[in-house]
Write an enzyme that holds these catalytic residues in place. Sequence first.
Site, PDB file in Angstrom:
ATOM      1  CD  GLU A 141      -8.938 -45.316  85.351  1.00 53.43           C
ATOM      2  OE1 GLU A 141      -9.237 -45.173  86.563  1.00 53.43           O
ATOM      3  OE2 GLU A 141      -8.783 -46.432  84.825  1.00 53.43           O
ATOM      4  NE  ARG A 150      -6.456 -46.209  80.234  1.00 54.43           N
ATOM      5  CZ  ARG A 150      -6.825 -46.619  81.441  1.00 54.43           C
ATOM      6  NH1 ARG A 150      -7.939 -46.160  81.994  1.00 54.43           N
ATOM      7  NH2 ARG A 150      -6.105 -47.471  82.116  1.00 54.43           N
ATOM      8  CG  ASN A 160      -5.401 -44.498  85.869  1.00 54.99           C
ATOM      9  OD1 ASN A 160      -5.188 -43.958  84.793  1.00 54.99           O
ATOM     10  ND2 ASN A 160      -5.908 -45.718  85.988  1.00 54.99           N
ATOM     11  CE1 TYR A 218     -10.730 -41.801  89.603  1.00 58.33           C
ATOM     12  CE2 TYR A 218      -8.784 -43.181  89.427  1.00 58.33           C
ATOM     13  CZ  TYR A 218     -10.014 -42.776  88.940  1.00 58.33           C
ATOM     14  OH  TYR A 218     -10.531 -43.340  87.798  1.00 58.33           O
ATOM     15  CG  HIS A 257      -9.229 -51.926  83.702  1.00 56.33           C
ATOM     16  ND1 HIS A 257      -9.093 -50.608  83.289  1.00 56.33           N
ATOM     17  CD2 HIS A 257      -9.696 -51.853  84.968  1.00 56.33           C
ATOM     18  CE1 HIS A 257      -9.478 -49.785  84.262  1.00 56.33           C
ATOM     19  NE2 HIS A 257      -9.866 -50.519  85.296  1.00 56.33           N
ATOM     20  CD  GLU A 300      -6.079 -47.731  88.824  1.00 53.56           C
ATOM     21  OE1 GLU A 300      -6.682 -48.492  89.596  1.00 53.56           O
ATOM     22  OE2 GLU A 300      -6.386 -46.537  88.689  1.00 53.56           O
TER      23      GLU A 300
HETATM   24  C1  PNW Z   1      -9.538 -47.122  89.346  1.00 55.58           C
HETATM   25  N1  PNW Z   1      -8.067 -47.521  95.638  1.00 55.58           N
HETATM   26  O1  PNW Z   1      -9.710 -47.974  90.418  1.00 55.58           O
HETATM   27  C2  PNW Z   1      -9.833 -48.024  88.160  1.00 55.58           C
HETATM   28  O2  PNW Z   1      -8.874 -47.997  87.140  1.00 55.58           O
HETATM   29  C3  PNW Z   1     -11.217 -47.896  87.640  1.00 55.58           C
HETATM   30  O3  PNW Z   1     -11.584 -49.096  87.025  1.00 55.58           O
HETATM   31  C4  PNW Z   1     -12.153 -47.484  88.766  1.00 55.58           C
HETATM   32  O4  PNW Z   1     -13.501 -47.526  88.410  1.00 55.58           O
HETATM   33  C5  PNW Z   1     -11.746 -46.083  89.179  1.00 55.58           C
HETATM   34  O5  PNW Z   1     -10.368 -46.036  89.533  1.00 55.58           O
HETATM   35  C6  PNW Z   1     -12.567 -45.517  90.330  1.00 55.58           C
HETATM   36  O6  PNW Z   1     -12.420 -46.283  91.483  1.00 55.58           O
HETATM   37  C7  PNW Z   1      -9.273 -47.770  91.701  1.00 55.58           C
HETATM   38  O7  PNW Z   1      -8.779 -48.082  96.506  1.00 55.58           O
HETATM   39  C8  PNW Z   1      -9.953 -48.463  92.696  1.00 55.58           C
HETATM   40  O8  PNW Z   1      -7.012 -46.908  95.935  1.00 55.58           O
HETATM   41  C9  PNW Z   1      -9.539 -48.371  93.995  1.00 55.58           C
HETATM   42  C10 PNW Z   1      -8.456 -47.592  94.305  1.00 55.58           C
HETATM   43  C11 PNW Z   1      -7.758 -46.891  93.328  1.00 55.58           C
HETATM   44  C12 PNW Z   1      -8.181 -46.983  92.014  1.00 55.58           C
END
Ligand code: PNW
Length: 497
Positions: free
Chosen positions: A399, A83, A300, A302, A127, A172
């Site tokens: 992701e 991706r 995605n 996290y 992106h 995102e």
């Molecule tokens: C995602 N937040 O970014 C992106 O899709 C990637 O490009 C990035 O490198 C990765 O996650 C890690 O950060 C985010 O602050 C950046 O909530 C910030 C946030 C969430 C996703």
Amino acid sequence: APAAQTSNADTFPAGFRWGVATAAYQIEGAAAEYGRGPSIWDTFSHTPGAITDGSTGDVACDHYHRFRDDVRLMAEMGIRSYRFSISWPRVQPDGHGPVNTAGLDFYRELVDELLAHDIEPWPTLYHWDLPQPLEDAGGWPNRDTAPRFAEYAAIVHDALGDRIGHWTTLNEPWCSAFLGYGAGEHAPGRRDGLSAVRAAHHLMLAHGQACEVIRAANSQVKLGVTLNLYAVSPASAAPADADAVRRIDGLANRIFLDPILRGEYPADVLDDLSPLTSFEHLHDDDLGIISAPLSFLGINYYSRYVVAAPESGDGARPSENARSSGDTSPSSDGGAPDNTTMSPDEASASAWPGSETVRFVERDVPVTAMGWEIDPVGLAETLVRVHREYTTLPLYVTENGAAFDDVADDHGTVDDPERIAFIDAHLRACHDAIDEGVPLRGYFAWTFMDNFEWAHGYTKRFGLVRVDFSDQRRIPKSSAEWYAGVIQRNGLPIMGS
Ligand code: PNW
């Protein structure tokens, strides 16, 4: 009872896609070469104070010049799907009109190289790197940006469509809208909650219009969009904390899920936003366009947000509340620029318009180097929720991954058991979701190699492969070797072995 193919808790369904993900601005470099125009991330990263370490993506991983080596390394790791994102200003330096052939050629060659190594290309059209001329014309808060995106999408689809299985429109949109235009932590660094709300709508409109033009060119095409979704839970059982959950879930998740998958905005979110706007930016037919039929949804994931009601009697100013200003990394200064402000009204700066006083609670649980709580259960929760409440479409984790404070030895070798444990736990959560009936069809680790981590520059490393930015050497970490094993056996190692 679980289906036969999932009865072994360590094995994934046949055909499950295993991949890694990257984004153009984070890896390509060659920022001013081969006809590429500037994007909002060039402008932003070159603004003093915007990026923690003062760095830019001018060179990044120099992937533009090294993509053949990078693809070979992916193949060596057994990666089956890649991706990546396409840089709009490489294809259309002005954001509209003339096409830069060299830019399209780069992606043609990349796709050829991937296919030659039996790696499936999974392009994302956007992106975050909006061509600067479109920002100068108002950016995403300006409705005209949406048809521009559809025009660009048609160009790329025309050039590559015959060799691409799955297209993703946006990555995102929450980050583009609320970190870019609301909190000012991402490009273009504007700080105005209402602009963020408008940007979110126009991003979804752009997605819908792009789907229309691509679908018109090929009725069989597989189209999707990637949302960053969060598990959100209350700090306590108090009803006021439940309202905080409703608000943050509304602004982070439902403000995108509901229009795209149900063709309507959540009424409670519109209610919360009504003091800010009378919604002139919502036109009659928009939701029909935004809810264009999709073939899959990318998620995605996290972390989890734990939220609480504003402290009573506390007029909690947004700036006193780390995460309500959009600073999602309480452990650092967040890299929030103080001199890129375009909004004259600082008081309107917000990643959570209308809900600035909600508190983001830091619990005493393990976090990554970003300060994000490690919560694999939240991934299973999110997948099950999206499947049960929103859609029966195939889902992909587009992701998931983590930054840790990697230590390299003299040879650049990194032993990263925390990253292995993180991905292992999240893959077990994926497996649990599949056992609960979620049609999860693939997983893309974020990210292939260390790269430009947006406002954090090169200070945060998410890669399975270490990059030595002094000489661009790529050195697979132990997590890369571990992930290669997962792919090879289509499953996780037996626990404890
Ligand atoms: C995602 N937040 O970014 C992106 O899709 C990637 O490009 C990035 O490198 C990765 O996650 C890690 O950060 C985010 O602050 C950046 O909530 C910030 C946030 C969430 C996703």
